[in-house]
Motif scaffolding. Structure first.
Motif, PDB file in Angstrom:
ATOM      1  N   TYR A  12       0.701  -1.235  -0.060  1.00  0.00           N
ATOM      2  CA  TYR A  12      -0.130  -0.055  -0.002  1.00  0.00           C
ATOM      3  C   TYR A  12       0.892   1.225   0.006  1.00  0.00           C
ATOM      4  CZ  TYR A  12      -3.031  -3.597   1.907  1.00  0.00           C
ATOM      5  OH  TYR A  12      -3.917  -4.798   1.804  1.00  0.00           O
ATOM      6  N   GLY A  13       1.960   1.401  -0.772  1.00  0.00           N
ATOM      7  CA  GLY A  13       2.903   2.381  -1.019  1.00  0.00           C
ATOM      8  C   GLY A  13       3.541   2.632   0.462  1.00  0.00           C
ATOM      9  N   HIS A  14       3.724   1.551   1.340  1.00  0.00           N
ATOM     10  CA  HIS A  14       4.500   1.720   2.658  1.00  0.00           C
ATOM     11  C   HIS A  14       5.613   0.815   2.545  1.00  0.00           C
ATOM     12  CE1 HIS A  14       1.766   4.503   4.485  1.00  0.00           C
ATOM     13  NE2 HIS A  14       0.812   3.625   4.216  1.00  0.00           N
ATOM     14  N   GLU A  15       6.792   1.111   3.180  1.00  0.00           N
ATOM     15  CA  GLU A  15       7.715   0.149   3.175  1.00  0.00           C
ATOM     16  C   GLU A  15       8.542   0.064   4.631  1.00  0.00           C
ATOM     17  OE1 GLU A  15      12.187  -0.957   1.021  1.00  0.00           O
ATOM     18  OE2 GLU A  15      11.032   0.771   0.531  1.00  0.00           O
ATOM     19  N   ARG A  16       8.787  -0.946   5.162  1.00  0.00           N
ATOM     20  CA  ARG A  16       9.146  -1.136   6.314  1.00  0.00           C
ATOM     21  C   ARG A  16      10.403  -2.125   6.377  1.00  0.00           C
ATOM     22  NH1 ARG A  16       3.533  -1.570   9.810  1.00  0.00           N
ATOM     23  NH2 ARG A  16       2.560   0.340   8.918  1.00  0.00           N
ATOM     24  N   LEU A  17      11.121  -1.963   7.646  1.00  0.00           N
ATOM     25  CA  LEU A  17      12.227  -3.060   7.919  1.00  0.00           C
ATOM     26  C   LEU A  17      11.937  -3.393   9.334  1.00  0.00           C
ATOM     27  CD1 LEU A  17      15.187  -1.580   6.362  1.00  0.00           C
ATOM     28  CD2 LEU A  17      13.746  -3.257   5.411  1.00  0.00           C
ATOM     29  N   TYR A  30      11.354  -0.117  11.211  1.00  0.00           N
ATOM     30  CA  TYR A  30      11.941   1.033  10.730  1.00  0.00           C
ATOM     31  C   TYR A  30      10.961   1.317   9.361  1.00  0.00           C
ATOM     32  CZ  TYR A  30      15.002   4.271   8.024  1.00  0.00           C
ATOM     33  OH  TYR A  30      15.433   5.462   7.595  1.00  0.00           O
ATOM     34  N   ASP A  31      10.284   2.761   9.457  1.00  0.00           N
ATOM     35  CA  ASP A  31       9.338   2.906   8.610  1.00  0.00           C
ATOM     36  C   ASP A  31      10.419   3.775   7.248  1.00  0.00           C
ATOM     37  OD1 ASP A  31       8.061   4.695   6.578  1.00  0.00           O
ATOM     38  OD2 ASP A  31       6.318   4.187   8.159  1.00  0.00           O
ATOM     39  N   VAL A  32      10.803   3.017   6.172  1.00  0.00           N
ATOM     40  CA  VAL A  32      11.565   3.643   5.139  1.00  0.00           C
ATOM     41  C   VAL A  32      11.159   5.147   4.658  1.00  0.00           C
ATOM     42  CG1 VAL A  32      12.916   3.143   2.872  1.00  0.00           C
ATOM     43  CG2 VAL A  32      12.607   1.281   4.478  1.00  0.00           C
ATOM     44  N   LYS A  33       9.963   5.187   4.584  1.00  0.00           N
ATOM     45  CA  LYS A  33       9.331   6.309   4.065  1.00  0.00           C
ATOM     46  C   LYS A  33       9.468   7.693   4.812  1.00  0.00           C
ATOM     47  CE  LYS A  33       5.145   8.179   1.783  1.00  0.00           C
ATOM     48  NZ  LYS A  33       3.669   7.899   1.406  1.00  0.00           N
ATOM     49  N   THR A  34       9.230   7.457   6.336  1.00  0.00           N
ATOM     50  CA  THR A  34       9.436   8.436   6.999  1.00  0.00           C
ATOM     51  C   THR A  34      10.477   8.742   7.761  1.00  0.00           C
ATOM     52  OG1 THR A  34       8.308   7.287   8.907  1.00  0.00           O
ATOM     53  CG2 THR A  34       6.945   8.337   7.501  1.00  0.00           C
ATOM     54  N   GLY A  35      11.409   7.440   7.783  1.00  0.00           N
ATOM     55  CA  GLY A  35      12.802   7.552   8.569  1.00  0.00           C
ATOM     56  C   GLY A  35      12.401   7.371  10.115  1.00  0.00           C
ATOM     57  N   ARG A  36      11.285   6.899  10.449  1.00  0.00           N
ATOM     58  CA  ARG A  36      11.231   6.958  11.960  1.00  0.00           C
ATOM     59  C   ARG A  36      11.010   5.298  12.296  1.00  0.00           C
ATOM     60  NH1 ARG A  36       8.478  11.035  14.667  1.00  0.00           N
ATOM     61  NH2 ARG A  36       7.380   9.462  16.206  1.00  0.00           N
ATOM     62  N   HIS A  37      11.648   5.159  13.878  1.00  0.00           N
ATOM     63  CA  HIS A  37      11.735   3.976  14.205  1.00  0.00           C
ATOM     64  C   HIS A  37      10.522   3.593  15.099  1.00  0.00           C
ATOM     65  CE1 HIS A  37      15.944   4.667  13.125  1.00  0.00           C
ATOM     66  NE2 HIS A  37      16.130   3.489  13.038  1.00  0.00           N
ATOM     67  N   HIS A  38       9.894   2.485  15.147  1.00  0.00           N
ATOM     68  CA  HIS A  38       8.463   2.091  16.000  1.00  0.00           C
ATOM     69  C   HIS A  38       8.738   0.681  16.533  1.00  0.00           C
ATOM     70  CE1 HIS A  38       6.189   5.140  13.353  1.00  0.00           C
ATOM     71  NE2 HIS A  38       7.275   4.795  12.554  1.00  0.00           N
ATOM     72  N   SER A  39       8.438   0.736  17.811  1.00  0.00           N
ATOM     73  CA  SER A  39       8.529  -0.161  18.806  1.00  0.00           C
ATOM     74  C   SER A  39       7.596  -0.392  20.097  1.00  0.00           C
ATOM     75  CB  SER A  39       9.972  -0.199  19.517  1.00  0.00           C
ATOM     76  OG  SER A  39      10.061  -1.370  20.478  1.00  0.00           O
ATOM     77  N   ASP A  40       6.908  -1.376  20.400  1.00  0.00           N
ATOM     78  CA  ASP A  40       6.044  -1.519  21.244  1.00  0.00           C
ATOM     79  C   ASP A  40       6.397  -1.205  22.647  1.00  0.00           C
ATOM     80  OD1 ASP A  40       3.946  -2.016  19.652  1.00  0.00           O
ATOM     81  OD2 ASP A  40       3.888  -4.281  19.797  1.00  0.00           O
ATOM     82  N   ASP A  41       7.764  -1.511  22.776  1.00  0.00           N
ATOM     83  CA  ASP A  41       8.777  -1.297  23.935  1.00  0.00           C
ATOM     84  C   ASP A  41       9.607  -0.269  23.802  1.00  0.00           C
ATOM     85  OD1 ASP A  41      10.264  -1.361  26.476  1.00  0.00           O
ATOM     86  OD2 ASP A  41      10.226  -3.644  26.418  1.00  0.00           O
ATOM     87  N   LEU A  42       9.631   1.026  24.442  1.00  0.00           N
ATOM     88  CA  LEU A  42      10.506   1.998  24.131  1.00  0.00           C
ATOM     89  C   LEU A  42      12.020   1.694  24.497  1.00  0.00           C
ATOM     90  CD1 LEU A  42       8.279   5.005  25.111  1.00  0.00           C
ATOM     91  CD2 LEU A  42       8.570   4.224  22.767  1.00  0.00           C
TER      92      LEU A  42
END
Length: 303
Positions: A12-17, A30-42
Protein backbone atom coordinates in the motif's frame (compact mmCIF):
# COMPACT_ATOMS: atom_id res chain seq x y z
CA UNK A 1 28.80 -7.31 13.81
CA UNK A 2 25.69 -8.79 15.45
CA UNK A 3 23.69 -10.98 13.10
CA UNK A 4 20.33 -9.24 13.37
CA UNK A 5 17.26 -10.69 11.69
CA UNK A 6 15.78 -8.03 9.40
CA UNK A 7 12.80 -8.59 7.10
CA UNK A 8 11.41 -6.17 4.55
CA UNK A 9 7.66 -5.47 4.29
CA UNK A 10 6.14 -3.38 1.50
CA UNK A 11 2.45 -2.80 0.83
CA UNK A 12 0.00 0.00 0.00
CA UNK A 13 2.83 2.42 -0.76
CA UNK A 14 4.60 1.78 2.57
CA UNK A 15 7.95 0.10 3.14
CA UNK A 16 9.17 -1.16 6.51
CA UNK A 17 12.13 -3.10 7.87
CA UNK A 18 11.16 -5.35 10.80
CA UNK A 19 14.08 -6.28 13.08
CA UNK A 20 14.64 -9.08 15.57
CA UNK A 21 17.54 -10.08 17.80
CA UNK A 22 19.55 -13.17 16.83
CA UNK A 23 17.41 -15.04 19.35
CA UNK A 24 14.20 -14.02 17.61
CA UNK A 25 12.97 -11.26 19.96
CA UNK A 26 10.98 -8.68 17.98
CA UNK A 27 12.37 -5.16 18.32
CA UNK A 28 9.97 -3.19 16.11
CA UNK A 29 10.26 -1.73 12.65
CA UNK A 30 11.83 1.11 10.69
CA UNK A 31 9.59 3.12 8.35
CA UNK A 32 11.69 3.69 5.24
CA UNK A 33 9.37 6.42 3.95
CA UNK A 34 9.34 8.57 7.10
CA UNK A 35 12.69 7.55 8.59
CA UNK A 36 11.09 6.79 11.99
CA UNK A 37 11.72 3.82 14.30
CA UNK A 38 8.65 2.21 15.92
CA UNK A 39 8.59 -0.21 18.84
CA UNK A 40 5.96 -1.40 21.31
CA UNK A 41 8.65 -1.32 24.02
CA UNK A 42 10.47 2.02 24.10
CA UNK A 43 13.47 0.36 25.79
CA UNK A 44 14.04 -1.60 22.57
CA UNK A 45 14.44 1.51 20.41
CA UNK A 46 18.27 1.72 20.81
CA UNK A 47 18.63 -1.93 19.76
CA UNK A 48 16.21 -1.37 16.88
CA UNK A 49 18.21 1.62 15.67
CA UNK A 50 21.46 -0.37 15.86
CA UNK A 51 19.95 -3.34 14.02
CA UNK A 52 18.63 -1.15 11.20
CA UNK A 53 21.92 0.76 10.96
CA UNK A 54 23.92 -2.50 10.73
CA UNK A 55 21.51 -3.86 8.13
CA UNK A 56 21.70 -0.75 5.96
CA UNK A 57 25.48 -0.63 6.31
CA UNK A 58 25.73 -4.23 5.14
CA UNK A 59 23.64 -3.39 2.08
CA UNK A 60 25.83 -0.44 1.05
CA UNK A 61 27.93 -1.51 -1.94
CA UNK A 62 31.66 -1.63 -1.31
CA UNK A 63 34.44 -0.85 -3.74
CA UNK A 64 35.77 -3.88 -5.66
CA UNK A 65 39.27 -5.06 -4.72
CA UNK A 66 42.09 -3.22 -6.44
CA UNK A 67 43.56 -5.20 -9.34
CA UNK A 68 46.95 -6.78 -8.79
CA UNK A 69 49.93 -5.13 -10.43
CA UNK A 70 50.28 -6.38 -14.00
CA UNK A 71 53.29 -8.34 -15.09
CA UNK A 72 55.43 -6.05 -17.27
CA UNK A 73 55.98 -8.94 -19.66
CA UNK A 74 52.23 -9.17 -20.30
CA UNK A 75 51.57 -5.48 -21.03
CA UNK A 76 51.72 -6.03 -24.76
CA UNK A 77 48.93 -8.61 -24.51
CA UNK A 78 46.47 -6.91 -22.10
CA UNK A 79 45.28 -3.36 -21.46
CA UNK A 80 44.64 -2.48 -17.84
CA UNK A 81 41.51 -0.35 -17.27
CA UNK A 82 40.80 1.46 -13.98
CA UNK A 83 37.93 0.00 -11.89
CA UNK A 84 34.57 1.75 -12.25
CA UNK A 85 33.81 4.32 -9.55
CA UNK A 86 31.88 3.09 -6.54
CA UNK A 87 28.30 4.40 -6.66
CA UNK A 88 27.35 6.53 -3.65
CA UNK A 89 25.10 5.02 -1.00
CA UNK A 90 21.45 5.96 -1.57
CA UNK A 91 20.22 8.82 0.59
CA UNK A 92 17.20 8.19 2.84
CA UNK A 93 13.98 9.68 1.49
CA UNK A 94 13.22 13.15 2.86
CA UNK A 95 10.56 13.38 5.52
CA UNK A 96 7.41 15.15 4.35
CA UNK A 97 6.91 18.65 5.71
CA UNK A 98 4.27 19.03 8.41
CA UNK A 99 2.77 21.80 10.49
CA UNK A 100 1.91 21.72 14.17
CA UNK A 101 -1.80 21.22 14.81
CA UNK A 102 -1.53 22.25 18.46
CA UNK A 103 -2.01 25.85 17.31
CA UNK A 104 -5.48 25.11 15.85
CA UNK A 105 -8.37 26.98 17.43
CA UNK A 106 -11.51 25.09 18.38
CA UNK A 107 -14.24 25.51 15.79
CA UNK A 108 -11.83 26.92 13.21
CA UNK A 109 -12.92 24.59 10.40
CA UNK A 110 -16.62 25.20 11.09
CA UNK A 111 -16.05 28.96 11.25
CA UNK A 112 -14.37 28.85 7.83
CA UNK A 113 -17.33 26.99 6.35
CA UNK A 114 -19.79 29.42 7.93
CA UNK A 115 -17.86 32.39 6.52
CA UNK A 116 -17.80 30.80 3.07
CA UNK A 117 -21.59 30.27 3.20
CA UNK A 118 -22.07 33.87 4.38
CA UNK A 119 -20.06 35.23 1.46
CA UNK A 120 -21.99 33.01 -0.95
CA UNK A 121 -25.30 34.36 0.40
CA UNK A 122 -24.33 37.99 0.06
CA UNK A 123 -24.88 40.67 2.73
CA UNK A 124 -28.60 41.22 2.05
CA UNK A 125 -29.64 37.55 2.22
CA UNK A 126 -27.38 36.99 5.22
CA UNK A 127 -28.94 39.81 7.26
CA UNK A 128 -32.44 38.77 6.23
CA UNK A 129 -31.86 35.12 7.18
CA UNK A 130 -30.54 36.18 10.58
CA UNK A 131 -33.58 38.40 11.19
CA UNK A 132 -36.11 35.68 10.40
CA UNK A 133 -34.08 32.84 11.94
CA UNK A 134 -33.88 30.85 8.71
CA UNK A 135 -32.22 27.44 8.90
CA UNK A 136 -29.40 28.04 6.43
CA UNK A 137 -26.10 26.26 5.91
CA UNK A 138 -24.35 29.33 7.35
CA UNK A 139 -26.41 29.07 10.53
CA UNK A 140 -25.70 25.34 10.89
CA UNK A 141 -21.95 25.83 10.59
CA UNK A 142 -21.97 28.88 12.90
CA UNK A 143 -23.90 27.03 15.60
CA UNK A 144 -21.60 24.04 15.16
CA UNK A 145 -18.54 26.25 15.72
CA UNK A 146 -20.13 27.63 18.90
CA UNK A 147 -20.62 24.08 20.14
CA UNK A 148 -17.00 23.15 19.46
CA UNK A 149 -15.78 26.24 21.30
CA UNK A 150 -17.98 25.40 24.29
CA UNK A 151 -16.62 21.84 24.44
CA UNK A 152 -13.04 23.15 24.19
CA UNK A 153 -13.71 25.41 27.18
CA UNK A 154 -14.78 22.36 29.19
CA UNK A 155 -11.65 20.43 28.22
CA UNK A 156 -9.44 23.09 29.81
CA UNK A 157 -10.28 21.51 33.18
CA UNK A 158 -8.62 18.17 32.36
CA UNK A 159 -5.24 19.12 33.79
CA UNK A 160 -1.58 18.79 32.72
CA UNK A 161 -1.66 15.00 32.27
CA UNK A 162 -3.92 15.42 29.24
CA UNK A 163 -3.27 16.73 25.73
CA UNK A 164 -5.97 18.30 23.53
CA UNK A 165 -6.04 19.14 19.82
CA UNK A 166 -8.82 20.92 17.92
CA UNK A 167 -10.17 21.07 14.35
CA UNK A 168 -8.09 18.22 12.92
CA UNK A 169 -8.46 17.94 9.14
CA UNK A 170 -8.42 14.31 7.99
CA UNK A 171 -7.73 13.22 4.42
CA UNK A 172 -8.39 15.29 1.33
CA UNK A 173 -12.20 15.33 1.29
CA UNK A 174 -12.89 18.03 3.87
CA UNK A 175 -13.41 15.74 6.88
CA UNK A 176 -12.34 16.98 10.27
CA UNK A 177 -12.36 15.87 13.90
CA UNK A 178 -13.65 18.49 16.33
CA UNK A 179 -11.33 17.47 19.19
CA UNK A 180 -8.69 14.78 19.79
CA UNK A 181 -7.90 14.14 23.46
CA UNK A 182 -4.95 12.05 24.65
CA UNK A 183 -4.46 11.24 28.33
CA UNK A 184 -4.02 8.53 30.95
CA UNK A 185 -7.43 7.06 30.10
CA UNK A 186 -6.58 6.69 26.39
CA UNK A 187 -7.37 8.46 23.14
CA UNK A 188 -10.75 10.05 22.44
CA UNK A 189 -12.25 11.74 19.40
CA UNK A 190 -14.96 14.18 20.43
CA UNK A 191 -17.75 15.23 18.09
CA UNK A 192 -19.54 18.35 19.39
CA UNK A 193 -23.25 18.55 18.55
CA UNK A 194 -25.06 21.81 19.33
CA UNK A 195 -28.86 21.57 19.11
CA UNK A 196 -30.49 24.54 20.85
CA UNK A 197 -34.25 24.30 21.45
CA UNK A 198 -34.25 20.61 20.49
CA UNK A 199 -35.26 17.31 22.01
CA UNK A 200 -32.67 14.53 21.93
CA UNK A 201 -33.17 10.82 22.56
CA UNK A 202 -30.47 8.12 22.44
CA UNK A 203 -31.03 4.38 22.44
CA UNK A 204 -28.02 2.25 21.53
CA UNK A 205 -26.96 3.18 18.01
CA UNK A 206 -30.08 5.29 17.49
CA UNK A 207 -29.69 9.05 17.94
CA UNK A 208 -32.87 11.13 17.49
CA UNK A 209 -33.11 14.94 17.19
CA UNK A 210 -36.69 16.19 17.36
CA UNK A 211 -37.88 12.75 16.35
CA UNK A 212 -35.57 12.52 13.34
CA UNK A 213 -32.85 9.88 13.26
CA UNK A 214 -29.33 11.22 12.59
CA UNK A 215 -26.12 9.19 11.95
CA UNK A 216 -24.08 10.65 14.81
CA UNK A 217 -23.25 7.29 16.43
CA UNK A 218 -22.18 5.67 13.16
CA UNK A 219 -20.11 8.68 12.13
CA UNK A 220 -18.43 8.95 15.53
CA UNK A 221 -17.56 5.25 15.51
CA UNK A 222 -16.01 5.53 12.05
CA UNK A 223 -14.13 8.68 13.07
CA UNK A 224 -12.62 6.99 16.15
CA UNK A 225 -11.65 3.83 14.24
CA UNK A 226 -9.95 5.88 11.53
CA UNK A 227 -8.07 7.94 14.11
CA UNK A 228 -6.86 4.79 15.86
CA UNK A 229 -5.51 3.35 12.60
CA UNK A 230 -3.71 6.55 11.63
CA UNK A 231 -2.17 7.01 15.08
CA UNK A 232 -1.12 3.34 15.22
CA UNK A 233 0.66 3.73 11.89
CA UNK A 234 2.76 6.61 13.20
CA UNK A 235 3.15 5.80 16.90
CA UNK A 236 4.57 2.31 16.30
CA UNK A 237 2.26 0.53 18.78
CA UNK A 238 -1.49 -0.22 18.82
CA UNK A 239 -3.65 2.83 19.54
CA UNK A 240 -7.39 2.51 20.14
CA UNK A 241 -9.61 5.59 20.09
CA UNK A 242 -13.05 5.96 21.63
CA UNK A 243 -15.63 8.27 20.11
CA UNK A 244 -17.58 10.75 22.22
CA UNK A 245 -20.64 12.67 21.08
CA UNK A 246 -20.79 15.79 23.26
CA UNK A 247 -24.27 17.31 23.21
CA UNK A 248 -24.99 20.98 23.85
CA UNK A 249 -28.38 22.67 23.98
CA UNK A 250 -31.29 20.20 23.96
CA UNK A 251 -33.47 22.56 26.04
CA UNK A 252 -36.55 20.52 25.13
CA UNK A 253 -35.20 17.30 26.57
CA UNK A 254 -32.19 15.00 26.67
CA UNK A 255 -32.64 11.32 27.40
CA UNK A 256 -30.23 8.41 27.07
CA UNK A 257 -32.12 5.15 27.21
CA UNK A 258 -28.99 3.10 26.45
CA UNK A 259 -25.44 3.84 25.34
CA UNK A 260 -24.08 2.15 22.18
CA UNK A 261 -23.46 -1.48 23.12
CA UNK A 262 -19.93 -1.95 21.81
CA UNK A 263 -18.48 0.83 23.97
CA UNK A 264 -16.71 2.37 20.98
CA UNK A 265 -18.91 5.49 21.27
CA UNK A 266 -20.29 7.31 24.31
CA UNK A 267 -22.90 10.09 24.36
CA UNK A 268 -22.60 12.71 27.11
CA UNK A 269 -23.76 16.24 27.76
CA UNK A 270 -21.15 18.87 27.09
CA UNK A 271 -20.97 19.81 30.78
CA UNK A 272 -20.14 16.17 31.67
CA UNK A 273 -17.29 15.62 29.20
CA UNK A 274 -14.43 16.21 31.65
CA UNK A 275 -16.08 14.20 34.42
CA UNK A 276 -16.51 11.30 32.02
CA UNK A 277 -12.88 11.38 30.85
CA UNK A 278 -11.45 11.71 34.35
CA UNK A 279 -13.58 8.83 35.64
CA UNK A 280 -12.15 6.32 33.14
CA UNK A 281 -9.46 3.81 34.21
CA UNK A 282 -5.88 4.57 33.20
CA UNK A 283 -4.69 2.75 30.08
CA UNK A 284 -1.64 4.73 28.92
CA UNK A 285 1.68 5.52 30.57
CA UNK A 286 3.00 9.11 30.49
CA UNK A 287 5.55 8.07 27.83
CA UNK A 288 2.80 6.61 25.65
CA UNK A 289 0.72 9.77 26.05
CA UNK A 290 3.70 11.88 24.96
CA UNK A 291 4.42 9.61 21.97
CA UNK A 292 0.82 9.59 20.73
CA UNK A 293 0.47 13.34 21.17
CA UNK A 294 3.75 13.94 19.34
CA UNK A 295 2.44 12.16 16.23
CA UNK A 296 -1.14 13.42 16.63
CA UNK A 297 -0.07 17.05 16.40
CA UNK A 298 1.68 16.46 13.05
CA UNK A 299 -0.53 17.34 10.10
CA UNK A 300 1.02 14.55 8.00
CA UNK A 301 -0.35 11.92 10.40
CA UNK A 302 -3.89 12.69 9.25
CA UNK A 303 -3.29 13.01 5.50
Amino acid sequence: MTEWIVRRWARYGHERLYAETPGGTALGYYDVKTGRHHSDDLSNVPLLQRAIADHLAARTPTAPPAPSSPNPLDLHHHSVEPPPPTPPAPLPPPRPAWHDLSANRAGAAARERAMAEREAQGPFKYVLSRLVGARTEERAWRIGAEGEEAVAAQLLALGPAWRVLHAIRVGERGSDIDHVVVGPAGVFTINAKHHPHASIWVGGDTFMVNGQRVPYIRNSRHEAQRAGLLLTEQAGFPVTATGIVAVMGAQKGFRIRAQPKDGAVVVVMRRRVCNHLLSQPHRLTPDQVDTIYDVARRSTTWQ
